[in-house]
Design a protein around this motif. Sequence first.
Motif, PDB file in Angstrom:
ATOM      1  N   MET A 160     117.837  46.358  40.974  1.00  0.00           N
ATOM      2  CA  MET A 160     118.080  47.046  39.707  1.00  0.00           C
ATOM      3  C   MET A 160     116.928  46.769  38.741  1.00  0.00           C
ATOM      4  SD  MET A 160     119.765  48.754  37.386  1.00  0.00           S
ATOM      5  CE  MET A 160     121.375  49.073  38.064  1.00  0.00           C
ATOM      6  N   LEU A 161     116.333  47.832  38.232  1.00  0.00           N
ATOM      7  CA  LEU A 161     115.280  47.718  37.230  1.00  0.00           C
ATOM      8  C   LEU A 161     115.895  47.845  35.845  1.00  0.00           C
ATOM      9  CD1 LEU A 161     112.639  50.027  38.938  1.00  0.00           C
ATOM     10  CD2 LEU A 161     112.476  47.545  38.688  1.00  0.00           C
ATOM     11  N   THR A 162     115.632  46.865  35.006  1.00  0.00           N
ATOM     12  CA  THR A 162     116.121  46.882  33.631  1.00  0.00           C
ATOM     13  C   THR A 162     114.926  46.836  32.704  1.00  0.00           C
ATOM     14  OG1 THR A 162     118.147  45.706  34.265  1.00  0.00           O
ATOM     15  CG2 THR A 162     117.565  45.725  31.924  1.00  0.00           C
ATOM     16  N   LEU A 163     114.880  47.754  31.743  1.00  0.00           N
ATOM     17  CA  LEU A 163     113.760  47.831  30.811  1.00  0.00           C
ATOM     18  C   LEU A 163     114.241  47.583  29.390  1.00  0.00           C
ATOM     19  CD1 LEU A 163     110.704  48.486  30.471  1.00  0.00           C
ATOM     20  CD2 LEU A 163     111.418  50.844  29.947  1.00  0.00           C
ATOM     21  N   TYR A 164     113.676  46.555  28.771  1.00  0.00           N
ATOM     22  CA  TYR A 164     113.882  46.295  27.345  1.00  0.00           C
ATOM     23  C   TYR A 164     112.727  46.992  26.620  1.00  0.00           C
ATOM     24  CZ  TYR A 164     117.136  42.636  28.841  1.00  0.00           C
ATOM     25  OH  TYR A 164     118.188  41.950  29.413  1.00  0.00           O
ATOM     26  N   HIS A 165     113.051  47.902  25.714  1.00  0.00           N
ATOM     27  CA  HIS A 165     112.013  48.717  25.089  1.00  0.00           C
ATOM     28  C   HIS A 165     112.456  49.171  23.708  1.00  0.00           C
ATOM     29  CE1 HIS A 165     114.009  52.667  26.605  1.00  0.00           C
ATOM     30  NE2 HIS A 165     114.784  51.668  26.947  1.00  0.00           N
ATOM     31  N   ALA A 166     111.607  49.923  23.037  1.00  0.00           N
ATOM     32  CA  ALA A 166     111.915  50.425  21.703  1.00  0.00           C
ATOM     33  C   ALA A 166     111.421  51.869  21.607  1.00  0.00           C
ATOM     34  CB  ALA A 166     111.263  49.561  20.622  1.00  0.00           C
ATOM     35  N   PRO A 167     112.083  52.698  20.795  1.00  0.00           N
ATOM     36  CA  PRO A 167     111.786  54.141  20.784  1.00  0.00           C
ATOM     37  C   PRO A 167     110.331  54.489  20.500  1.00  0.00           C
ATOM     38  CG  PRO A 167     113.823  53.694  19.610  1.00  0.00           C
ATOM     39  CD  PRO A 167     113.207  52.363  19.897  1.00  0.00           C
ATOM     40  N   THR A 168     109.748  53.900  19.457  1.00  0.00           N
ATOM     41  CA  THR A 168     108.405  54.306  19.041  1.00  0.00           C
ATOM     42  C   THR A 168     107.331  53.277  19.359  1.00  0.00           C
ATOM     43  OG1 THR A 168     108.761  53.447  16.791  1.00  0.00           O
ATOM     44  CG2 THR A 168     109.324  55.765  17.193  1.00  0.00           C
ATOM     45  N   SER A 169     107.669  52.221  20.067  1.00  0.00           N
ATOM     46  CA  SER A 169     106.679  51.240  20.503  1.00  0.00           C
ATOM     47  C   SER A 169     105.720  51.895  21.491  1.00  0.00           C
ATOM     48  CB  SER A 169     107.389  50.055  21.171  1.00  0.00           C
ATOM     49  OG  SER A 169     106.591  49.448  22.158  1.00  0.00           O
ATOM     50  N   VAL A 170     104.411  51.844  21.205  1.00  0.00           N
ATOM     51  CA  VAL A 170     103.443  52.505  22.082  1.00  0.00           C
ATOM     52  C   VAL A 170     103.451  51.886  23.483  1.00  0.00           C
ATOM     53  CG1 VAL A 170     101.888  53.451  20.331  1.00  0.00           C
ATOM     54  CG2 VAL A 170     101.597  51.080  21.082  1.00  0.00           C
ATOM     55  N   CYS A 171     103.639  50.592  23.567  1.00  0.00           N
ATOM     56  CA  CYS A 171     103.661  49.954  24.883  1.00  0.00           C
ATOM     57  C   CYS A 171     104.917  50.341  25.657  1.00  0.00           C
ATOM     58  CB  CYS A 171     103.550  48.443  24.737  1.00  0.00           C
ATOM     59  SG  CYS A 171     101.920  47.898  24.167  1.00  0.00           S
ATOM     60  N   SER A 172     106.040  50.513  24.957  1.00  0.00           N
ATOM     61  CA  SER A 172     107.242  51.007  25.610  1.00  0.00           C
ATOM     62  C   SER A 172     107.032  52.436  26.077  1.00  0.00           C
ATOM     63  CB  SER A 172     108.428  50.962  24.643  1.00  0.00           C
ATOM     64  OG  SER A 172     108.743  49.638  24.262  1.00  0.00           O
ATOM     65  N   GLN A 173     106.363  53.237  25.258  1.00  0.00           N
ATOM     66  CA  GLN A 173     106.135  54.637  25.612  1.00  0.00           C
ATOM     67  C   GLN A 173     105.314  54.768  26.883  1.00  0.00           C
ATOM     68  OE1 GLN A 173     104.341  55.961  21.949  1.00  0.00           O
ATOM     69  NE2 GLN A 173     106.289  56.599  21.068  1.00  0.00           N
ATOM     70  N   LYS A 174     104.267  53.973  26.996  1.00  0.00           N
ATOM     71  CA  LYS A 174     103.414  54.114  28.182  1.00  0.00           C
ATOM     72  C   LYS A 174     104.143  53.678  29.445  1.00  0.00           C
ATOM     73  CE  LYS A 174     100.384  50.073  28.712  1.00  0.00           C
ATOM     74  NZ  LYS A 174      99.168  49.383  28.240  1.00  0.00           N
ATOM     75  N   VAL A 175     105.014  52.681  29.347  1.00  0.00           N
ATOM     76  CA  VAL A 175     105.793  52.264  30.518  1.00  0.00           C
ATOM     77  C   VAL A 175     106.829  53.334  30.869  1.00  0.00           C
ATOM     78  CG1 VAL A 175     107.498  50.599  31.346  1.00  0.00           C
ATOM     79  CG2 VAL A 175     105.389  49.800  30.264  1.00  0.00           C
ATOM     80  N   ARG A 176     107.447  53.949  29.858  1.00  0.00           N
ATOM     81  CA  ARG A 176     108.406  55.027  30.143  1.00  0.00           C
ATOM     82  C   ARG A 176     107.709  56.220  30.787  1.00  0.00           C
ATOM     83  NH1 ARG A 176     110.793  53.727  24.787  1.00  0.00           N
ATOM     84  NH2 ARG A 176     109.642  55.514  23.973  1.00  0.00           N
ATOM     85  N   ILE A 177     106.479  56.524  30.369  1.00  0.00           N
ATOM     86  CA  ILE A 177     105.713  57.582  31.034  1.00  0.00           C
ATOM     87  C   ILE A 177     105.514  57.223  32.501  1.00  0.00           C
ATOM     88  CG2 ILE A 177     103.424  58.666  31.192  1.00  0.00           C
ATOM     89  CD1 ILE A 177     103.280  58.558  28.140  1.00  0.00           C
ATOM     90  N   GLY A 178     105.176  55.964  32.763  1.00  0.00           N
ATOM     91  CA  GLY A 178     105.013  55.518  34.138  1.00  0.00           C
ATOM     92  C   GLY A 178     106.292  55.667  34.941  1.00  0.00           C
ATOM     93  N   PHE A 179     107.423  55.262  34.377  1.00  0.00           N
ATOM     94  CA  PHE A 179     108.704  55.425  35.053  1.00  0.00           C
ATOM     95  C   PHE A 179     108.937  56.891  35.406  1.00  0.00           C
ATOM     96  CE2 PHE A 179     110.349  51.189  33.761  1.00  0.00           C
ATOM     97  CZ  PHE A 179     111.093  50.882  34.882  1.00  0.00           C
ATOM     98  N   ALA A 180     108.673  57.778  34.439  1.00  0.00           N
ATOM     99  CA  ALA A 180     108.913  59.205  34.668  1.00  0.00           C
ATOM    100  C   ALA A 180     107.975  59.764  35.726  1.00  0.00           C
ATOM    101  CB  ALA A 180     108.754  59.973  33.352  1.00  0.00           C
ATOM    102  N   LEU A 181     106.703  59.370  35.666  1.00  0.00           N
ATOM    103  CA  LEU A 181     105.722  59.868  36.617  1.00  0.00           C
ATOM    104  C   LEU A 181     106.041  59.384  38.040  1.00  0.00           C
ATOM    105  CD1 LEU A 181     103.266  61.669  36.024  1.00  0.00           C
ATOM    106  CD2 LEU A 181     101.845  59.632  36.093  1.00  0.00           C
ATOM    107  N   MET A 182     106.595  58.179  38.146  1.00  0.00           N
ATOM    108  CA  MET A 182     106.966  57.632  39.454  1.00  0.00           C
ATOM    109  C   MET A 182     108.383  58.015  39.875  1.00  0.00           C
ATOM    110  SD  MET A 182     105.277  53.785  39.323  1.00  0.00           S
ATOM    111  CE  MET A 182     104.899  53.460  37.600  1.00  0.00           C
ATOM    112  N   ASP A 183     109.085  58.725  38.978  1.00  0.00           N
ATOM    113  CA  ASP A 183     110.456  59.167  39.251  1.00  0.00           C
ATOM    114  C   ASP A 183     111.356  57.984  39.588  1.00  0.00           C
ATOM    115  OD1 ASP A 183     112.478  61.058  39.390  1.00  0.00           O
ATOM    116  OD2 ASP A 183     112.155  61.456  41.525  1.00  0.00           O
ATOM    117  N   LEU A 184     111.238  56.927  38.791  1.00  0.00           N
ATOM    118  CA  LEU A 184     112.054  55.736  38.971  1.00  0.00           C
ATOM    119  C   LEU A 184     113.131  55.685  37.893  1.00  0.00           C
ATOM    120  CD1 LEU A 184     109.253  53.072  39.592  1.00  0.00           C
ATOM    121  CD2 LEU A 184     110.667  54.194  41.325  1.00  0.00           C
ATOM    122  N   SER A 185     114.307  55.279  38.250  1.00  0.00           N
ATOM    123  CA  SER A 185     115.382  55.111  37.269  1.00  0.00           C
ATOM    124  C   SER A 185     115.455  53.652  36.832  1.00  0.00           C
ATOM    125  CB  SER A 185     116.720  55.551  37.865  1.00  0.00           C
ATOM    126  OG  SER A 185     117.032  54.775  39.005  1.00  0.00           O
TER     127      SER A 185
END
Length: 269
Positions: A1-26
């Motif tokens: 299970m992958l768990t991500l602690y992040h924040a809506p407008t944090s740039v570092c959170s945004q880039k990791v979420r882009i990576g998750f989406a590009l890799m199609d990972l939940s």
Amino acid sequence: MLTLYHAPTSVCSQKVRIGFALMDLSYESRMLNLQAGDQFDPDYLKLNPDAVVPTLVDDGLVVVESSLILAYLDRQHFGGRLMPSEAGARVRAEHWLLRCLPIHAAINTLSFSTAMRGKILAEKTSAEIDALAARFPDPMMGKKRKDLILNGLASPYVAQALIYLRRLFTDLQNELEEGPFLNGASPDISDVALSAYVDRLDRLGFSGLWEDTFPRVGAWLEAWKAVPAYAQGITDHLPPGSAEAMKAGGSAHWPELALRWRELADGTH
């Protein structure tokens, strides 16, 4: 299970979420409210003693630092497909990942010396600003945050940020000769790592930093906006009204910032 602690407008959170989406990972989402100080919660500090986001937990393994998280996800869960296989391209990609640390510091500087500064000054007393700075685990980071809030673009940290950004845009301009992305027709790990940082400058109303001198940077950002992962990582998580407030707050400082940028280009800073 992958768990991500992040924040809506944090740039570092945004880039990791882009990576998750590009890799199609939940992943299981644990959203932190940085303005409320969730990052200083003792339980979260056990995961990330620097009190920053994002933090990834993969079956008990804790991974911090956004570029390391991207590299880990690509290696462990995506077969390394985002990392170039050719030796020279791989070295360049790994170098970009390292460079994200000073690039992030520069983006943080311009964010808090402009748009975010006004909101903090309007809502917090001098004593509350002192208390905010004192909560940082790294006292130098607290000192920097306080200086940006109090002095804005007059802060000495701004000059350092602009030097980093000019090098960033110069190198992007040179490396984007072969295609819309750094390694060709589709984004690789370098593009993912840098995407949210340039996006933040655009959202602050600072696209003038690259429009005339570094046009390939603007074309690169436009190419990103056509990739579904861009919206999934950034736009879809923006709180209502936050984009408009950021653009207004940043644009008000653009004339002064543009002058500083020209002085740097002319060697008169």
